[in-house]
Scaffold this active site. Structure first.
Site, PDB file in Angstrom:
ATOM      1  N   ALA A   2      41.373  26.372  63.284  1.00 31.61           N
ATOM      2  CA  ALA A   2      42.226  25.530  62.442  1.00 31.61           C
ATOM      3  C   ALA A   2      43.255  26.418  61.772  1.00 31.61           C
ATOM      4  CB  ALA A   2      41.383  24.822  61.386  1.00 31.61           C
TER       5      ALA A   2
ATOM      6  N   LYS B   9      36.379  42.846  44.399  1.00 27.18           N
ATOM      7  CA  LYS B   9      35.598  43.705  45.295  1.00 27.18           C
ATOM      8  C   LYS B   9      34.543  44.504  44.518  1.00 27.18           C
ATOM      9  CE  LYS B   9      39.560  44.065  48.403  1.00 27.18           C
ATOM     10  NZ  LYS B   9      40.833  44.768  48.611  1.00 27.18           N
TER      11      LYS B   9
ATOM     12  N   GLY C 150      44.925  45.166  56.392  1.00 25.80           N
ATOM     13  CA  GLY C 150      45.656  45.108  57.664  1.00 25.80           C
ATOM     14  C   GLY C 150      44.897  44.282  58.689  1.00 25.80           C
TER      15      GLY C 150
HETATM   16  N1  HSE Z   1      45.356  42.891  49.325  1.00 22.32           N
HETATM   17  C1  HSE Z   1      44.222  43.620  49.739  1.00 22.32           C
HETATM   18  C2  HSE Z   1      44.522  45.102  49.619  1.00 22.32           C
HETATM   19  C3  HSE Z   1      43.869  43.287  51.149  1.00 22.32           C
HETATM   20  O1  HSE Z   1      45.700  45.459  49.479  1.00 22.32           O
HETATM   21  O2  HSE Z   1      43.613  45.901  49.624  1.00 22.32           O
HETATM   22  C4  HSE Z   1      42.524  43.751  51.585  1.00 22.32           C
HETATM   23  O3  HSE Z   1      41.506  43.180  50.813  1.00 22.32           O
END
Ligand code: HSE
Length: 437
Positions: free
Chosen positions: A43, A206, A303
């Protein structure tokens, strides 16, 4: 044996990379997983068909992701839409429909992971999220499985590629902040809302996940202290270098006597440390554990194909586990769900670090002595002092202090007193500092 049927939500940077990696490495991946893997249904609202190698292998593409999660043939859903909604509804619906879920959505896991994991556990399905932290680095697997023998003491990571790319380009090439950010966006590194990258929110998502799997505690994003890189000035980068340090945007999760420190902020690190030399879009996570000591994980943090690498590794894991009992699978947060503990996450005022302080002082005798007296009276030891020439058109001179470790609230009190001195011009700039010794 029939191929495993996958439903893919999102055909953007990471979705496209996932299709391409699966197509290119299909044979090797099948040999590892034990079965062929087929994306049968995808999708996407829009996608660049010419840029995605292997797209022609997907038999059905819709613009309604709910059709994919409701499709009875699909066994595994890969959620790459991002954001909170409808990603959360889609993931919960997929779980309700008895499907395993793989996601790169750190915001979703950091904020709603407790609820998502609870419903997955009830339904006996897995939610895999390796790609949510540090892109292609298999850090979730390393912490959750590879370090399972250890008591983890702390984790410190460069976990936002965009921020690291910006800081590196500014330092090495003297490039303008906005110009580098634009390039990061065009390369597909930055979040849909790039303030998530530069204000530290993405790194905090994170770190919330890393802290939970390191210490076996429920996800608590709201307690993670979050500070971005937007206030970093070029002069601080230069002075830090002169003193033998680099400024990196770090996420730190550390077990201390009375809880866990969980903080994201720019940090001075001695330039001789490996992690201080992680540049560009690369990420690195340093983990200090009691048995193995320090271990360092390095790789592309964002990436298309690097992130796809983590997604496909999760597919292989989930496929291998399709025939195992749910209770024999690796727990979502590394510790068994009934063994998670409510460790106290400390407010930033209670955390302890060393500090870099920059202040602008009137150039007359006794001024620096006034500052050192306040620091001394506050029990703050000075590690180094650097006095610079006045900046162009300025009468005040910059003076930089490096201090030893002190509780943040003691430092706040000392800074408030320093700022009241007549000879101090403006605010004291403070950047936290870690030596990882
Ligand atoms: N925007 C995030 C970064 C992408 O630049 O690390 C990966 O999680």
């Amino acid at each position: 044996m029939q191929p495993v049927k996958i439903g893919l939500l999102g055909l953007g940077t990471v979705g496209g990379g996932t299709v391409s990696v699966l197509a290119r490495n299909a044979d090797e991946i099948a040999r590892r997983a034990g079965r062929d893997i087929q994306i049968t249904f995808a999708a996407a609202k829009e996608y660049d068909a010419d840029a995605i190698v292997g797209l022609n292998k997907i038999t059905n593409i819709t613009n309604d992701p709910f059709l994919v999660v409701d499709n009875p043939d699909v066994e595994i859903i890969i959620e790459l839409i991002g954001g909170y909604s409808p990603a959360k509804e889609l993931v919960l619906k997929a779980i309700e429909n008895g499907k395993h879920v793989i996601t790169a959505n750190k915001a979703l896991i950091a904020l709603h992971g407790n609820e998502i994991f609870a419903s997955a556990q009830k339904k006996g399905v897995t939610v895999a999220f390796e790609a949510a932290v540090a892109g292609g680095i298999p850090i979730i697997k390393a912490v959750r499985e590879g370090l399972a023998a250890n008591q983890i003491e702390w984790i410190a990571g460069i976990i936002n590629g965009t921020g690291n790319f910006i800081l590196t380009e500014m330092r090495d090439k003297g490039r303008d902040f906005k110009d580098v950010l634009k390039e990061a966006q065009s390369l597909g590194y930055a979040e849909a809302d790039p303030t998530f990258d530069i204000e530290g929110i993405d790194a905090a998502h994170k770190l919330t996940i890393l802290g939970s799997i390191a210490f076996g505690m429920p996800l608590q994003f709201d307690k993670t202290y979050t500070e971005g890189i937007t206030k970093i000035e070029k002069q601080d980068v230069l002075y830090a270098e002169e003193l033998g340090y680099r400024i990196k945007h770090l996420g730190i999760s550390r077990k201390v006597k009375n809880g866990v420190e969980q903080r994201v902020h720019p940090t001075l690190i001695p330039e001789r440390r490996l992690i201080a030399n992680v540049d560009g879009v690369m990420n690195a996570v340093l983990v200090k554990s009691d048995a193995v000591g320090p271990t360092l994980y390095y790789g592309a943090g964002a990436g298309s194909e690097p992130t796809a690498s983590a997604i496909v590794a999760d597919i292989v894991d989930v496929v291998r586990a399709l025939t195992t009992d749910p209770e024999n699978r690796v727990p979502h947060l590394a510790f068994q769900p009934d063994a998670l503990s409510n460790i106290n996450i400390l407010p930033i005022e209670e955390t302890e670090t060393a500090f870099y302080l920059r202040m602008h002082v009137i150039d007359k005798p006794g001024v620096v002595a006034g500052v050192t007296k306040i620091l001394g009276d506050s029990n703050i030891s000075i590690e180094a002092i650097l006095q610079k020439e006045p900046m162009e058109n300025e009468s005040c001179i910059p003076v930089i202090f490096l201090t030893q470790c002190i509780k943040e609230k003691e430092m706040n009190n000392a800074i408030a007193k320093i700022e009241k001195l007549d000879a101090i011009n403006g605010k004291v700039i403070r950047i936290r500092m870690e030596t990882f010794g």
